[in-house]
Design an enzyme around this catalytic site. Structure first.
Site, PDB file in Angstrom:
ATOM      1  N   PRO A   1     -72.344  43.681  37.798  1.00 32.50           N
ATOM      2  CA  PRO A   1     -71.491  44.347  39.035  1.00 32.50           C
ATOM      3  C   PRO A   1     -70.370  45.327  38.603  1.00 32.50           C
ATOM      4  CG  PRO A   1     -70.636  41.969  38.367  1.00 32.50           C
ATOM      5  CD  PRO A   1     -72.338  42.902  37.042  1.00 32.50           C
ATOM      6  N   CYS A   2     -71.180  46.597  37.944  1.00 31.81           N
ATOM      7  CA  CYS A   2     -69.794  47.395  37.680  1.00 31.81           C
ATOM      8  C   CYS A   2     -68.485  48.072  38.499  1.00 31.81           C
ATOM      9  CB  CYS A   2     -70.280  48.821  36.957  1.00 31.81           C
ATOM     10  SG  CYS A   2     -71.274  49.243  38.612  1.00 31.81           S
TER      11      CYS A   2
END
Length: 151
Positions: free
Chosen positions: A119-120
């Site tokens: 989850p950047c």
């Protein structure tokens, strides 16, 4: 051998790709691979659909990531950011043991080929601003809104 299939999700078209070890890509772009659904690609797409519906907070598909040791350490740190929470690039730099590496963290985020699952989108500027997302800031905002129950 690498396989890919394209799906339409609430944020747009995503490519989901895998090799024999796991998921290699979840991206808004294209992936050079044979267009073929596999059981793992279908499982991943189902989990992504559950995520978009607010029913899934974690993914349990195997990943096949390629990068430097530093990039992998950043990606592992990203996966420790809780659903619905955000961290700054500096926070991630501290998590990986290099407090002065905020820019390098940003570059590692940029090289992440498995968006959402790694989850950047949960990484924001130190001032709370939405910055730097390969799929576009509108998609980053939608992903964060999904996790806040606003989408």
């Amino acid at each position: 051998m690498k396989n890919v299939w394209y799906y339409n999700f609430p944020i747009g078209r995503l490519a989901v790709a895998c090799d024999e070890l796991g998921i290699t890509d979840v991206t808004t772009g294209t992936v050079e691979a044979e267009e073929k659904k596999t059981e793992l690609i279908e499982k991943t797409a189902k989990q992504l659909e559950e995520y978009f519906c607010g029913k899934r907070r974690e993914f349990d598909v195997p990943l096949s990531v390629f990068g430097t040791d530093f990039q992998k350490s950043v990606w592992n740190a990203l996966m420790r950011i809780p659903y619905g929470k955000t961290c700054s690039y500096k926070d991630i730099a501290v998590m990986v043991g290099n407090p002065n590496a905020s820019r390098a963290v940003g570059m590692a985020n940029n090289r992440n080929k498995i968006i959402i699952i790694i989850p950047c989108h949960r990484v924001i500027g130190a001032d709370g601003a939405l910055v730097g997302y390969g799929g576009g800031l509108d998609i980053k905002k939608k992903l964060l809104d999904i996790e806040k129950g606003l989408f």
